[in-house]
Design a protein around this motif. Structure first.
Motif, mmCIF file in Angstrom:
data_model
loop_
_atom_site.group_PDB
_atom_site.id
_atom_site.type_symbol
_atom_site.label_atom_id
_atom_site.label_comp_id
_atom_site.label_asym_id
_atom_site.label_seq_id
_atom_site.Cartn_x
_atom_site.Cartn_y
_atom_site.Cartn_z
ATOM 1 N N ARG A 180 -3.564 1.026 14.201
ATOM 2 C CA ARG A 180 -4.099 0.262 13.058
ATOM 3 C C ARG A 180 -5.358 -0.463 13.536
ATOM 4 O O ARG A 180 -5.493 -1.676 13.385
ATOM 5 C CB ARG A 180 -3.069 -0.758 12.569
ATOM 6 C CG ARG A 180 -1.757 -0.183 12.069
ATOM 7 C CD ARG A 180 -1.689 -0.166 10.556
ATOM 8 N NE ARG A 180 -0.491 0.475 10.078
ATOM 9 C CZ ARG A 180 0.469 -0.149 9.379
ATOM 10 N NH1 ARG A 180 0.360 -1.422 9.104
ATOM 11 N NH2 ARG A 180 1.509 0.514 8.947
ATOM 12 N N ASP A 236 -1.730 -6.754 9.567
ATOM 13 C CA ASP A 236 -2.465 -6.582 8.307
ATOM 14 C C ASP A 236 -2.406 -7.810 7.401
ATOM 15 O O ASP A 236 -2.727 -7.744 6.231
ATOM 16 C CB ASP A 236 -1.966 -5.329 7.562
ATOM 17 C CG ASP A 236 -0.455 -5.327 7.364
ATOM 18 O OD1 ASP A 236 0.204 -6.333 7.687
ATOM 19 O OD2 ASP A 236 0.062 -4.289 6.883
ATOM 20 N N ASP A 262 -1.069 -0.944 3.738
ATOM 21 C CA ASP A 262 -0.700 -0.209 4.942
ATOM 22 C C ASP A 262 -1.461 1.110 4.980
ATOM 23 O O ASP A 262 -1.563 1.787 3.975
ATOM 24 C CB ASP A 262 0.797 0.068 4.949
ATOM 25 C CG ASP A 262 1.586 -1.239 4.897
ATOM 26 O OD1 ASP A 262 1.025 -2.268 5.262
ATOM 27 O OD2 ASP A 262 2.745 -1.188 4.482
HETATM 28 MN MN MN Z 1 2.001 -4.200 5.971
#
Ligand code: MN
Ligand code: UDP
Length: 228
Positions: free
Chosen positions: A13, A74, A167
């Motif tokens: 990520r 996030d 996401d």
């Molecule tokens: Mn998330």
């Protein structure tokens, strides 16, 4: 001795981590003195295991910090959020659910004492993929009469407090963990002795991991890459 270890479970990520380091870490530096962000990166191969990664941070920094935060990569708090919630005192009888799901869980962002997380044995180590590690942690806290103080339940208020990203790769297509029932619904049916057995069957007391790499990627950000 740190005031806060902010533990981020991580894999693949990069955009979110970049944003977090650029925008959120400076706020931590300003408002949360003596804190360190620890990114625990899982090696490629197996399904993602959020609980076990956070357990690695709890293990590595046991007795070296007053508080732990679990922190998704996030979710970015605003200055207002840090001033109102992140700096709150937490004692041995409660855990701060700064931003957790609507259900009664301890996911997302929580603040917990070092002694408390060690006492409740952290997360189970065997919840792979999209699982219920957050519910398991809530169950463990409840067993030990640790009260959850919840913040940010009013969703319309969120934008003042948090910037959240969607996401990107949803924990590998949201595989539901085989252990979901074991750690969630089934737990409620157990008697006290069985609950304790369940809690001690998997967690900080039997966590196994290998550190593959350890480096600083920013003044106050350490990255620990692990095989679990
Ligand atoms: Mn998330
Ligand atoms: N995560 C990650 N890589 C993955 C899956 C999860 O880094 O492939 C980390 C990341 O910190 C993320 C957190 O685990 O914010 C929770 O996962 P996700 O955001 O998919 O869960 P949800 O928001 O659906 O609860």
């Amino acid at each position: 001795m740190y005031e806060n270890i902010i533990a981020i479970p991580f894999r693949n990520r990069d955009k979110h981590l970049e944003y977090f380091i650029k925008n959120t870490v400076p706020l931590f530096q300003e408002h949360l003195p003596n804190s360190k962000v620890v990114v625990i990166e899982q090696k490629e191969g197996k399904l993602f295991n959020r609980g076990a990664l956070l357990n690695v941070a709890f293990k590595e920094y046991e007795n070296k910090t007053k508080y732990f935060f679990t922190h998704d990569v996030d979710i970015n708090p605003t200055k207002k959020c840090i001033e109102e919630y992140y700096i709150k005192e937490v004692n041995d009888t409660h855990v701060l659910g700064i931003y957790t799901s609507q259900c009664n869980t301890l996911g997302g962002i929580i603040k917990i004492n070092d002694q408390t997380i060690q006492k409740i044995n952290g997360f189970p180590n065997d919840i792979w993929g999209w699982g219920t590690e957050d519910k398991a942690l809530q169950n463990r806290a409840e067993y030990y009469n640790i009260t959850k103080l919840t913040n940010l339940t009013n969703r319309t208020e969120h934008p003042k407090y948090l910037l959240r990203f969607d996401d990107v790769n949803d924990r590998e297509t949201k595989h539901v963990s085989q252990n979901t029932n074991k750690h969630d619904h089934r737990f409620q049916q157990l008697n006290r002795e069985q609950k304790l057995q369940e809690i001690m069957s998997s967690g900080l007391n039997n966590l196994v991991y290998t550190i593959l790499e350890r480096k600083h990627i920013h003044d106050i950000v350490e990255l620990i890459k692990v095989e679990i």
